[in-house]
Design an enzyme around this catalytic site. Structure first.
Site, mmCIF file in Angstrom:
data_model
loop_
_atom_site.group_PDB
_atom_site.id
_atom_site.type_symbol
_atom_site.label_atom_id
_atom_site.label_comp_id
_atom_site.label_asym_id
_atom_site.label_seq_id
_atom_site.Cartn_x
_atom_site.Cartn_y
_atom_site.Cartn_z
ATOM 1 N N GLU A 83 0.514 -1.323 0.119
ATOM 2 C CA GLU A 83 0.124 0.052 -0.007
ATOM 3 C C GLU A 83 0.828 1.395 0.076
ATOM 4 O O GLU A 83 0.671 2.155 -0.725
ATOM 5 C CB GLU A 83 -0.919 -0.048 1.227
ATOM 6 N N ASP A 84 2.074 1.172 0.819
ATOM 7 C CA ASP A 84 2.847 2.553 1.017
ATOM 8 C C ASP A 84 4.107 2.634 0.552
ATOM 9 O O ASP A 84 4.618 3.505 0.635
ATOM 10 C CB ASP A 84 2.775 2.602 2.643
#
Ligand code: MN
Length: 499
Positions: A83-84
């Site tokens: 996600e990051d």
């Protein structure tokens, strides 16, 4: 105000714990996952300024207290990577295999919609049900992640604090309870309580600070007496005797039920005795009653009659001195494990990620998990799967949603009319149609978990239809419908007489 910063676990500390939990297991994968996550999150910081990897490590460490298997703990280290960072699920799959890859993927899907408005919120919840049904371990990672997010909530703006805390209290905690994870439920509520109701939190904390020192003193005395007495019985196999104080939030709820009077809360501090088998549970109960006089009506046999969610234990409350009361909980190690770990106590995997022989989920209480797993294997396509999710995630109840994301808990087979009366009797009395997941559907449609219900009302509707009694499932709906019908009949009667 100076605040002591909480120390984060290091990879060395995590490895130490894992060595103890998984003796002989190869922990190289854990080290690799740590290095991978560290590299991926390099330069990133949490809102509170800590390096991002502290979150990955804390999540993994939290998972060790939930009886997660090794792959889930590794997935915990990696859970925010796709996600990051610039690394993808494919990278994780390539390096760590499909099981860990699947866990991280499911976790990422669950997380991508967070904190982005109410419509997305509802969608997020539906995804959560889907994720649990695919692999219950995904929700363990979510809980572990949420613990740390709640612990570091102070760094966020107040509106976000409140929303995350409310979501944890109202969505995550009930799910933990359904999964039988009492400890996790209590922890989620305690961490959220401070933000959902700061005044009440301060009140209970203070109340506890003033009352518990004297309680603890008498508790130590009581435990010593019991220990000595039990030692006289060489046949009794006592695994442990522990004193435990009640979770802050459940104490608060109990206080509300008892005129806010702490002297009426009998299980403020309880003594828990763990023994080897069921007959020893009853033997210990007998010994406690020989030592101290039990309070009338406070002996509860949840072994012969388990709570609906499967909780098993013997409870008794006794007088240990003038006006002094202590609760005892007596249970086997198996019962204790289950009250701590719930579904995870059964969901035991070896290091290879395969269910341990004999430790499959054979408890009827968790039959729904197996049902969903089977269904999921049969249907690969996920959109089709969502459609086919007719098996309730929770066996006797369903969770449905209002258009703005409130969760409503209804019995199995409940209909839009039950839903309407659950919201408000006015809405029930005047409902004319219902939209289920944006589609107009009959008011008699049985609802299923995850449905979003929108009730259409018409003030011109005079009274509920007697036909509704054929299909409503809740007592509230049934009683309100009968009441309204009788009332209009009475009015109609008077009107007739006059005429
Ligand atoms: Mn996270």
């Amino acid at each position: 105000m100076t605040e002591v910063k909480k120390k984060h676990p290091t990879i060395e500390e995590l490895l130490e714990v894992l060595k103890r939990l998984f003796p002989g297991a190869d922990l190289d994968m854990v080290k690799l996952a740590y290095e991978f996550a560290n590299l991926a999150h390099q330069g990133q910081r949490r809102t509170n300024g800590d390096p991002y990897i502290t979150h990955s490590l804390t999540t993994a460490m939290n998972l060790t207290t939930m009886r997660a298997d090794l792959n889930t703990i590794i997935a915990g280290l990696l859970h925010d990577v796709p996600e990051d960072t610039s690394y993808t699920i494919a990278d994780i799959r390539k390096n760590f295999g499909d099981d860990i890859g699947n866990l991280v993927e499911a976790e990422t899907k669950l997380g991508t919609l967070k904190y982005r408005g109410m419509e997305r919120y509802v969608e997020n919840l539906r995804k959560m049900f889907l994720a649990i049904s695919k692999d219950v371990r995904v929700i363990l990672i979510k809980f572990a992640d949420r613990f740390h997010n709640l612990e570091t909530l102070d760094a966020l703006p107040p509106d976000k604090q409140k929303r995350i805390a409310l979501e944890s209290m109202e969505i995550f905690a009930p799910i933990a309870l359904r999964l039988g994870m009492w400890e996790t439920k209590g922890k989620l509520e305690n961490l959220s309580f401070k933000y959902t109701d700061p005044d009440a939190y301060a009140w209970v904390t203070q109340l506890l600070e003033t009352t518990s020192p004297s309680k603890e003193k008498s508790l130590a005395k009581v435990m010593k007496i019991l220990q000595e007495k039990l030692a006289e019985q060489p046949n009794l196999r006592i695994a442990s005797i522990q004193g435990r104080s009640k979770h802050l939030y459940s104490l608060y709820k109990k206080l509300l039920r008892h005129e806010r009077d702490i002297s009426k809360v009998y299980d403020l501090i309880a003594v828990r005795v763990i023994v080897e088998d069921v007959s020893e549970c009853y033997a210990v109960l007998g010994i406690i009653h020989q030592l101290w006089k039990p309070l009338r009506g406070r002996i509860k046999d949840y072994i012969a009659q388990p709570k609906p969610n499967g909780y098993q234990s013997l409870h008794t409350t006794v007088f240990v001195g003038p006006g002094e009361i202590v609760e005892f909980q007596i249970r086997t190690q198996g019962m204790d494990d289950e009250s701590y770990y719930g579904v995870a106590a059964h969901w035991y995997y070896t290091e290879q990620g395969k269910p341990k022989e004999g430790l499959k989920m054979n408890n009827p209480k968790f039959a729904w998990v197996n049902k969903l797993l089977k269904l999921q294997k049969e249907i690969q396509d996920s959109t089709e799967y969502l459609e086919s999710l007719k098996v309730d995630v929770f066996p006797d109840n369903i969770f449905v949603f209002t258009p703005n994301g409130d969760v409503i808990d209804l019995p199995d087979q409940a209909t839009p009319v039950d839903f309407a009366y659950h919201i408000h009797s006015d809405i029930g009395n005047h409902c004319v149609a219902s939209r289920i997941n944006d589609k107009l559907m009959p008011l008699s449609t049985p609802l299923k978990s995850g449905d979003v219900i929108d009730i259409i009302t018409d003030k011109k509707r005079a009274r509920p239809s007697p036909d509704w009694l054929q299909f409503v499932q809740t007592r509230t709906a049934r009683e309100r419908i009968k009441f309204e019908i009788n009332r209009s009949r009475r009015l109609f009667g008077i009107f007739n007489k006059k005429a």
